[in-house]
Design an enzyme around this catalytic site. Structure first.
Site, PDB file in Angstrom:
ATOM      1  N   SER A 264       2.618  -2.527 -10.067  1.00 25.54           N
ATOM      2  CA  SER A 264       2.068  -2.266  -8.731  1.00 25.54           C
ATOM      3  C   SER A 264       3.169  -1.779  -7.794  1.00 25.54           C
ATOM      4  CB  SER A 264       1.463  -3.549  -8.166  1.00 25.54           C
ATOM      5  OG  SER A 264       1.224  -3.408  -6.784  1.00 25.54           O
TER       6      SER A 264
ATOM      7  N   TYR B 192       3.517 -11.859  -6.658  1.00 23.77           N
ATOM      8  CA  TYR B 192       2.886 -10.708  -7.322  1.00 23.77           C
ATOM      9  C   TYR B 192       3.898  -9.570  -7.520  1.00 23.77           C
ATOM     10  CZ  TYR B 192      -0.682  -6.933  -7.663  1.00 23.77           C
ATOM     11  OH  TYR B 192      -1.456  -5.860  -8.040  1.00 23.77           O
TER      12      TYR B 192
ATOM     13  N   LYS C  45       5.197  -8.087 -11.002  1.00 22.65           N
ATOM     14  CA  LYS C  45       4.931  -6.674 -11.324  1.00 22.65           C
ATOM     15  C   LYS C  45       6.237  -5.915 -11.586  1.00 22.65           C
ATOM     16  CE  LYS C  45       0.400  -6.286 -11.042  1.00 22.65           C
ATOM     17  NZ  LYS C  45      -0.383  -6.242 -12.292  1.00 22.65           N
TER      18      LYS C  45
HETATM   19  N1  LIG Z   1      -6.826  -2.145  -7.353  1.00 25.97           N
HETATM   20  C1  LIG Z   1      -5.617  -1.677  -7.026  1.00 25.97           C
HETATM   21  O1  LIG Z   1      -5.462  -0.840  -6.116  1.00 25.97           O
HETATM   22  C2  LIG Z   1      -4.397  -2.171  -7.748  1.00 25.97           C
HETATM   23  C3  LIG Z   1      -3.140  -1.778  -7.259  1.00 25.97           C
HETATM   24  C4  LIG Z   1      -2.003  -2.154  -7.963  1.00 25.97           C
HETATM   25  C5  LIG Z   1      -2.128  -2.915  -9.121  1.00 25.97           C
HETATM   26  N2  LIG Z   1      -3.367  -3.313  -9.548  1.00 25.97           N
HETATM   27  C6  LIG Z   1      -3.422  -4.112 -10.764  1.00 25.97           C
HETATM   28  O2  LIG Z   1      -4.414  -3.602 -11.630  1.00 25.97           O
HETATM   29  C7  LIG Z   1      -4.977  -4.668 -12.408  1.00 25.97           C
HETATM   30  C8  LIG Z   1      -6.495  -4.663 -12.272  1.00 25.97           C
HETATM   31  O3  LIG Z   1      -6.831  -4.938 -10.917  1.00 25.97           O
HETATM   32  P1  LIG Z   1      -8.282  -4.672 -10.290  1.00 25.97           P
HETATM   33  O4  LIG Z   1      -8.025  -4.067  -8.961  1.00 25.97           O
HETATM   34  O5  LIG Z   1      -9.161  -3.986 -11.268  1.00 25.97           O
HETATM   35  O6  LIG Z   1      -8.777  -6.173 -10.025  1.00 25.97           O
HETATM   36  P2  LIG Z   1     -10.167  -6.917 -10.382  1.00 25.97           P
HETATM   37  O7  LIG Z   1     -10.090  -8.240  -9.705  1.00 25.97           O
HETATM   38  O8  LIG Z   1     -11.314  -6.029 -10.081  1.00 25.97           O
HETATM   39  O9  LIG Z   1     -10.085  -7.088 -11.952  1.00 25.97           O
HETATM   40  C9  LIG Z   1      -9.169  -7.945 -12.567  1.00 25.97           C
HETATM   41  C10 LIG Z   1      -9.850  -8.605 -13.735  1.00 25.97           C
HETATM   42  O10 LIG Z   1      -8.895  -9.441 -14.409  1.00 25.97           O
HETATM   43  C11 LIG Z   1      -9.552 -10.618 -14.818  1.00 25.97           C
HETATM   44  N3  LIG Z   1      -8.569 -11.699 -14.978  1.00 25.97           N
HETATM   45  C12 LIG Z   1      -7.834 -12.280 -14.007  1.00 25.97           C
HETATM   46  N4  LIG Z   1      -7.059 -13.248 -14.533  1.00 25.97           N
HETATM   47  C13 LIG Z   1      -7.313 -13.280 -15.865  1.00 25.97           C
HETATM   48  C14 LIG Z   1      -6.831 -14.061 -16.926  1.00 25.97           C
HETATM   49  N5  LIG Z   1      -5.933 -15.043 -16.714  1.00 25.97           N
HETATM   50  N6  LIG Z   1      -7.289 -13.809 -18.171  1.00 25.97           N
HETATM   51  C15 LIG Z   1      -8.204 -12.828 -18.395  1.00 25.97           C
HETATM   52  N7  LIG Z   1      -8.734 -12.086 -17.411  1.00 25.97           N
HETATM   53  C16 LIG Z   1      -8.290 -12.290 -16.148  1.00 25.97           C
HETATM   54  C17 LIG Z   1     -10.545 -10.918 -13.703  1.00 25.97           C
HETATM   55  O11 LIG Z   1     -11.617 -11.759 -14.142  1.00 25.97           O
HETATM   56  C18 LIG Z   1     -11.010  -9.513 -13.307  1.00 25.97           C
HETATM   57  O12 LIG Z   1     -12.205  -9.149 -13.961  1.00 25.97           O
HETATM   58  C19 LIG Z   1      -4.326  -5.950 -11.893  1.00 25.97           C
HETATM   59  O13 LIG Z   1      -3.251  -6.301 -12.718  1.00 25.97           O
HETATM   60  C20 LIG Z   1      -3.821  -5.557 -10.525  1.00 25.97           C
HETATM   61  O14 LIG Z   1      -2.750  -6.354 -10.123  1.00 25.97           O
HETATM   62  C21 LIG Z   1      -4.502  -2.958  -8.890  1.00 25.97           C
END
Ligand SMILES: NC(=O)c1ccc[n+]([C@@H]2O[C@H](COP(=O)([O-])OP(=O)(O)OC[C@H]3O[C@@H](n4cnc5c(N)ncnc54)[C@H](O)[C@@H]3O)[C@@H](O)[C@H]2O)c1
Length: 314
Positions: free
Chosen positions: A152, A165, A169
């Site tokens: 991230s 976080y 990351k």
């Molecule tokens: N959305 C963004 O803009 C963004 C930006 C930077 C990084 N990220 C990273 O991308 C990844 C996905 O994020 P997202 O935005 O789709 O979030 P989200 O909350 O929509 O999806 C994350 C999923 O991970 C699952 N999860 C969480 N902990 C878990 C565990 N211990 N075991 C198994 N499953 C687990 C949750 O149930 C959820 O369905 C994450 O790692 C997040 O940090 C997202």
């Protein structure tokens, strides 16, 4: 060259929702059989629910693909072992791992409890160790593997309230740097995706309207998925690269070395000398992203070409 994963097996964690769901569906579209892992918790990692993973499996199957659900917790060493085992027991192979599952426990550092630190580091960074550690024997045996970890911008450049976080990351960057070296001999490529997308994790940030239809399109996870599918595919000969993907823009983040200042180390310099040379030491002009501390990526690519191996284009 067309990007295809026919006959291959990909494990995507946190694939029941958001970005992971888009990755799983796109990998399946490109021919992969997919393990859809998700424990179905809240954004802060509480509770669990098998249905999001199962729904994505149903979607992939309805489109003619193959997928199975996995309800494991990515922070658990044993559960990650079982994800790899499930791939081997079901399809006899595992080719790509996308470490995507994530949670948030945002607090300024002085307010952050030990538990909020530990849990976030466990889910994000330990997940990556768990998955690499358990998939490595399979990858080494078949002399093939692809790993994509979700980092991230919060870790690459920083964001208020995300010390746990951001550290987890950014830790993935260090893990990638080591895994790219340890995996190279076995054709294991390890890369990072730094996404930006509208998901439940980000929809309420900074006063955003979660129902804004324009944002739903321009910040859709589908703008990120093509990079992940490529990095998880046999067509990818890149390793140690971090791709930023968000809102229709792709770019690369890298740790670079500056040209710096070399002095004759037969004599010592003092802090006044360091202060006087600070600007030149830190000047980014002419800086480069190294393969290791000893080798530039160009030197490394030349060595690969000389050995008749596919070289990186980065
Ligand atoms: N959305 C963004 O803009 C963004 C930006 C930077 C990084 N990220 C990273 O991308 C990844 C996905 O994020 P997202 O935005 O789709 O979030 P989200 O909350 O929509 O999806 C994350 C999923 O991970 C699952 N999860 C969480 N902990 C878990 C565990 N211990 N075991 C198994 N499953 C687990 C949750 O149930 C959820 O369905 C994450 O790692 C997040 O940090 C997202």
């Amino acid at each position: 060259m067309a990007v295809r994963l026919d006959g291959q097996v990909a494990l995507v964690t946190g694939a029941g929702r958001g970005l992971g769901r888009a990755y799983a569906i796109d990998l399946a579209k490109h021919g992969a059989k997919v393990i859809v892992n998700d424990f179905g918790g809240s954004v802060s990692g509480e509770g669990n629910d098998d249905s999001p993973a199962q729904q994505v499996v149903n979607e992939i199957k309805a489109a003619g693909g193959e997928a199975i659900a996995n309800p494991g917790d990515v922070g658990s060493y044993e559960d990650c072992y079982n994800m790899v085992k499930q791939a081997m027991d079901t399809w006899g192979r595992l080719d790509a791992v996308v470490a995507n599952a994530g949670i948030l426990r945002d607090l300024a550092l002085h307010n952050m409890s030990e538990n909020d630190w530990d849990l976030v580091v466990r889910v994000h960074l330990k997940q990556c160790y768990n998955l690499i550690h358990h998939s490595w024997p399979v990858f080494r045996q078949q002399a093939y593997g692809r790993v994509v970890m979700a980092t991230s911008s919060s870790g690459l450049v920083g964001n208020f309230g995300q010390g746990n976080y951001g550290a987890a990351k950014a830790g993935m960057y260090g893990l990638m740097n080591v895994a790219k070296i340890e995996g190279e001999k076995y054709n294991i490529m390890v890369n990072l995706i730094s996404p930006g997308a509208q998901t439940r994790m980000t929809e309420n940030l900074g006063g955003r309207d979660p129902n804004d239809p324009e944002r739903a399109v321009v910040m859709a996870p589908d703008h990120v998925a093509p990079a992940v599918t490529y990095l998880a595919s046999p067509q990818c000969n890149e390793s140690g690269i971090c791709i930023n993907a968000s809102g229709g823009r792709y770019s690369r983040s890298a740790i670079v070395l500056t040209k710096g200042v070399q002095y004759d180390p037969h004599s010592f310099k003092d802090a006044d000398w360091f202060e006087a040379n600070f600007q030149q030491i830190t000047d980014l002009e002419g800086s480069y992203a190294p393969w290791t501390f000893q080798l530039t990526r160009d030197q490394h690519n030349e060595a690969l070409k000389a050995a008749g191996k596919p070289a990186s284009r980065a």
